[in-house]
Design a protein around this motif. Sequence first.
Motif, PDB file in Angstrom:
ATOM      1  N   GLN A   1       0.777  -1.255  -0.033  1.00 50.04           N
ATOM      2  CA  GLN A   1       0.044  -0.063   0.024  1.00 50.04           C
ATOM      3  C   GLN A   1       0.825   1.368  -0.105  1.00 50.04           C
ATOM      4  O   GLN A   1       1.653   1.383   0.862  1.00 50.04           O
ATOM      5  CB  GLN A   1      -0.992  -0.165   1.224  1.00 50.04           C
ATOM      6  CG  GLN A   1      -2.045  -0.910   1.183  1.00 50.04           C
ATOM      7  CD  GLN A   1      -3.151  -0.541   0.092  1.00 50.04           C
ATOM      8  OE1 GLN A   1      -3.167   0.472  -0.349  1.00 50.04           O
ATOM      9  NE2 GLN A   1      -3.620  -1.638  -0.270  1.00 50.04           N
TER      10      GLN A   1
ATOM     11  N   GLU B   1      -4.482   4.664  -9.347  1.00 54.45           N
ATOM     12  CA  GLU B   1      -5.255   5.878  -8.797  1.00 54.45           C
ATOM     13  C   GLU B   1      -5.052   6.470  -7.303  1.00 54.45           C
ATOM     14  O   GLU B   1      -4.945   7.336  -6.910  1.00 54.45           O
ATOM     15  CB  GLU B   1      -6.769   5.485  -8.654  1.00 54.45           C
ATOM     16  CG  GLU B   1      -7.434   4.980  -9.986  1.00 54.45           C
ATOM     17  CD  GLU B   1      -8.704   4.272  -9.803  1.00 54.45           C
ATOM     18  OE1 GLU B   1      -9.353   3.974  -8.729  1.00 54.45           O
ATOM     19  OE2 GLU B   1      -9.318   4.104 -11.115  1.00 54.45           O
ATOM     20  N   ARG B   2      -4.478   5.223  -6.466  1.00 54.18           N
ATOM     21  CA  ARG B   2      -4.086   5.808  -5.186  1.00 54.18           C
ATOM     22  C   ARG B   2      -2.728   6.763  -5.214  1.00 54.18           C
ATOM     23  O   ARG B   2      -2.509   7.834  -4.551  1.00 54.18           O
ATOM     24  CB  ARG B   2      -3.789   4.684  -4.350  1.00 54.18           C
ATOM     25  CG  ARG B   2      -3.372   5.031  -2.846  1.00 54.18           C
ATOM     26  CD  ARG B   2      -2.976   3.826  -1.900  1.00 54.18           C
ATOM     27  NE  ARG B   2      -2.516   4.334  -0.824  1.00 54.18           N
ATOM     28  CZ  ARG B   2      -3.376   4.810   0.349  1.00 54.18           C
ATOM     29  NH1 ARG B   2      -4.666   4.952   0.186  1.00 54.18           N
ATOM     30  NH2 ARG B   2      -2.779   4.819   1.242  1.00 54.18           N
TER      31      ARG B   2
ATOM     32  N   LYS C   1      -3.674   0.987  -7.909  1.00 51.97           N
ATOM     33  CA  LYS C   1      -2.411   1.670  -7.121  1.00 51.97           C
ATOM     34  C   LYS C   1      -2.191   2.757  -7.697  1.00 51.97           C
ATOM     35  O   LYS C   1      -1.639   3.635  -7.245  1.00 51.97           O
ATOM     36  CB  LYS C   1      -1.257   0.608  -7.622  1.00 51.97           C
ATOM     37  CG  LYS C   1      -1.403  -0.731  -6.771  1.00 51.97           C
ATOM     38  CD  LYS C   1      -1.646  -0.748  -5.203  1.00 51.97           C
ATOM     39  CE  LYS C   1      -1.681  -1.977  -4.643  1.00 51.97           C
ATOM     40  NZ  LYS C   1      -2.324  -1.975  -3.229  1.00 51.97           N
TER      41      LYS C   1
ATOM     42  N   GLN D   1      -3.819  10.114  -6.384  1.00 44.42           N
ATOM     43  CA  GLN D   1      -4.528  10.932  -5.287  1.00 44.42           C
ATOM     44  C   GLN D   1      -3.523  11.664  -4.363  1.00 44.42           C
ATOM     45  O   GLN D   1      -3.668  12.647  -3.952  1.00 44.42           O
ATOM     46  CB  GLN D   1      -5.821   9.943  -4.750  1.00 44.42           C
ATOM     47  CG  GLN D   1      -6.563  10.832  -3.570  1.00 44.42           C
ATOM     48  CD  GLN D   1      -7.201  11.911  -4.340  1.00 44.42           C
ATOM     49  OE1 GLN D   1      -7.717  11.723  -5.478  1.00 44.42           O
ATOM     50  NE2 GLN D   1      -7.345  13.055  -3.452  1.00 44.42           N
TER      51      GLN D   1
ATOM     52  N   PRO E   1      -6.285   9.767   0.545  1.00 49.66           N
ATOM     53  CA  PRO E   1      -6.892   8.468   0.422  1.00 49.66           C
ATOM     54  C   PRO E   1      -6.726   7.505   1.589  1.00 49.66           C
ATOM     55  O   PRO E   1      -5.637   7.163   1.884  1.00 49.66           O
ATOM     56  CB  PRO E   1      -6.250   8.051  -0.797  1.00 49.66           C
ATOM     57  CG  PRO E   1      -5.099   8.315  -0.955  1.00 49.66           C
ATOM     58  CD  PRO E   1      -4.966   9.917  -0.326  1.00 49.66           C
TER      59      PRO E   1
END
Length: 935
Positions: A723, A768-769, A766, A772, A933
């Motif tokens: 993450q 998209e994260r 991933k 963001q 996020p």
Amino acid sequence: MHGLLRRLFAPRWQHPDPQVRLKALDQLDPQQPEQQHALKQLAQDSESNIQLAALLALDDLAGLVNTLPEHRQDEAWFNAICQRLCGTQGHTDLQQRQAIVAELTEPRLLNAVALQGDNLNLRLTALEQLTDESDLVHQACHNGVAAVRHQAAQRIESEENLKKLLKEARRDRQVIRQAREKLTQLRNDAEWLAEQQAQREHLLKQLEQHAKAPWEPLYGGRFRHLEREWQRLSHPPSVTQEQRFHQAALSCRKTLHHHETQEQARLQSIAHREEIERTRDQLLEGLEETLEGLSHAEQLTVQDIDSLRAQRQLLSQRWQSLSDQHPPSDSIQHRYSQALKRYEACMEAWQRWQAVSPDMETAIANQDNAAIASYVKQCAWPKHLTPPELLKHAQALKEADVSAKPSSIASLNALSAEVDNFEHLLERGAFKSASRLYQRLRPSIDELKGDEAKPLKGRVKQLAARLAELRDWRGFVAGPKREQLCASIEALADDQHMADAALDSHHRQLVKEWKSLGDAAANREQSTRFRTASDRIHERLAPWREQLNQERDDNLKGREALCEQLETLLDQPAEDADPDVLREIRDKARHQWRHYSPVPRDQSENVGRRFGAIRHRLQALIDQRAEQIASQKRRLIDQAKSLQDDVEQPLDTRIAQTKQLQQQWRTLGRAPKGEEQALWKAFRHTCDQLFAQRVAHKQEQVTRQQQTLDQLQSLIDEMDSWQPTQAKESATLEAYLDSISRLEPLPRNRRSDGMQRRISGIVRAKRERLSQLEIAHTVQQWHTALPLINAHIAADQQVLAGEESREIDAKEVLSEDLPAIFTEAHQQRNHARLTTSIPLSDEKLAELEDGLARLRVHLSLLALGSVKQRDEPLRLAIQVERLNEGINNERNRPDEIISILAALMALGPMPDPLWRKEAEELDHLFSRLARMPHP
């Protein structure tokens, strides 16, 4: 006697009786040279049992195998060979037995060795020589060695034998699993192939139906969509499908080409029709203006009538030729009929006047008022037409004869009609025509007496005042304009630094504006000034014009030389000329032709026709050579097909010849456009089918694929558990993707397809994260730069208040360095404050307000995905701009936000009320974008 003695004293192994020889054979020892020789002699015996016993005594396995074809039906012979190959009897070493087995072709013997061999490699060697899948199924089900069973199961490919293997294989789960996986793969491949074929058939039906349909606005788009869908399918089509596709595509292209040709012809027809209408309207306007001029002229002369007659004749000729090409509209035809009626009325009046003019002169000389009145009445001159000078004098005498009385009703009506025409001309702004008509009316109006003429005189007086006002207004407008033009052309003549081309352009524009003023506010002094400055410019531009003419001549010579070179090439073309080289020559010739421009107008058409003819000849040569190359490529395709069908030659020889054909293909040029791709696909398909015959065993490939999938699975799990917490961690994602790319290409099965879909979903999440996180980091940088924004706002207010503008230093305002993304915007903001004129104009304020609103709406689209109802027009405009920018380069969301923030910082100088009006909503959008996020 001699033969009897020989039989009595000969060795027993040479006895005529086979039984005696067989018994004697048991007494022979192969270790002794003489007896070994006897055994070798007996190995050539005519009796099969003696021959077999001798070979067994010699332990000659190679001899047994070589003589097997002669004793194929002898079971003892077969059992003896089988026992010695398997190692149960005899003393032949393993390496020799493996070499013998590797040369065997007898399936029954190979099956026995694979089942009973005393060594794994021996069994595998026998298994490799088996080609019938039924034998392989038997080995996979009943062989006692697992490795042999697995190897045999791996080589089974047909669906029928795989089903049989799955049904009979009860001992080995791995064999069952392999059979089940292969059946599943075959079914998947069959389904995939059926789906591909179904899609191709569906696309073919749609394309063939589309080819039969008439043209419509979406015809080209649908054809391109079907063509892309066809090319997207990975499985190669059959030859029949390929032919059907190209035939349908050719029909569609013919339909599109036919429509384009028709559309081009229609547009040319419309343009030609409009040109005809313009020409017809210009001709008709010319006749109408001439007739109108005759109505307002001071007097009518013979030259005016001759000019009118010549113009009428020219109009008739041109009108007829134009009408043959395109019939006129009803309105223009009505105008033409009215103009002809006025022309005929004018000519008839002139003919009547020519008939009575001699008598009129005599009556005027004799002062015969009655005759004068009779001749004037007989002439019946139209009221709207200016009379000749003699007729005008006669009419004046007639009116003078009646002037003792009050003006008659008829005379007043005629003058009233003239006054109405005078007023109409004033309303149109036709100063010249109105002035001429007033000069003609004024004597007649002044001579009127009586109470009945007072209203008409008052009206004429008012119209005269309007005419004077129009004259003053034209002088008021044209006078300063003339002075401005004189000053401009004098300044232009004194400017010694302007380029000659720009000087010529400005000079032409000033002369055009001077001519457009006509005689309004014209005076000799200004005309002399303007003409003198213009002559100075002409003298200065004379060398430049000569140089321009010389350049035109040089360009003409260059074009002629280019034509001569191309004609020399076309007169003696090489027989093996490459069409690609000819195409390059054609394109370079076009480029050089455009480079040699401009050329003299009087010779441009001739040299253009010459170049056009050369270009057609060159294109014909290109087409001829391309067609020859297409014929050669068709022969190569036929040779490749013959190699594919030729089973007598070895496969390696055919492969080598096919590679030679491919090299020959590469040395050839390109076939005609539209055929090259079809020929290449047919040739490649034939070569692929031939190369497909060299496919080797797939066991190692399957093992590697399984290992690759296991490694990929571990990478996927590791990437899924990772993450990111910072935007700069995108390198970690790229490292994962790089590791995954090293494992490619992946096998085509359901597992790999599922992995690919999972990878796509994980990578999308991933990215998209990370996007963001990058947006949140950018907004944090914006918050860091807020003190600088506030400093700019304060400095803007000082400038707008009339104080001296100053430049803001970011290092003094911020405690840390300004982010790099805002450095250029900060400099632009300082520059805008220093260069903008104060106070701000209404146009500048509107521009700032519009720019700030656009940035807010754009940011709202990226943050919320929607805008308020009042911002809908801006939203549509921004989305259109984003679409247009996305055609050439794709921009992601963080880059757009960065550009918006930079533009927001650079926008200025900004009034404080305007900023506060949008600041609250901007802060709300920044807060929404700055949210981190959730992991």
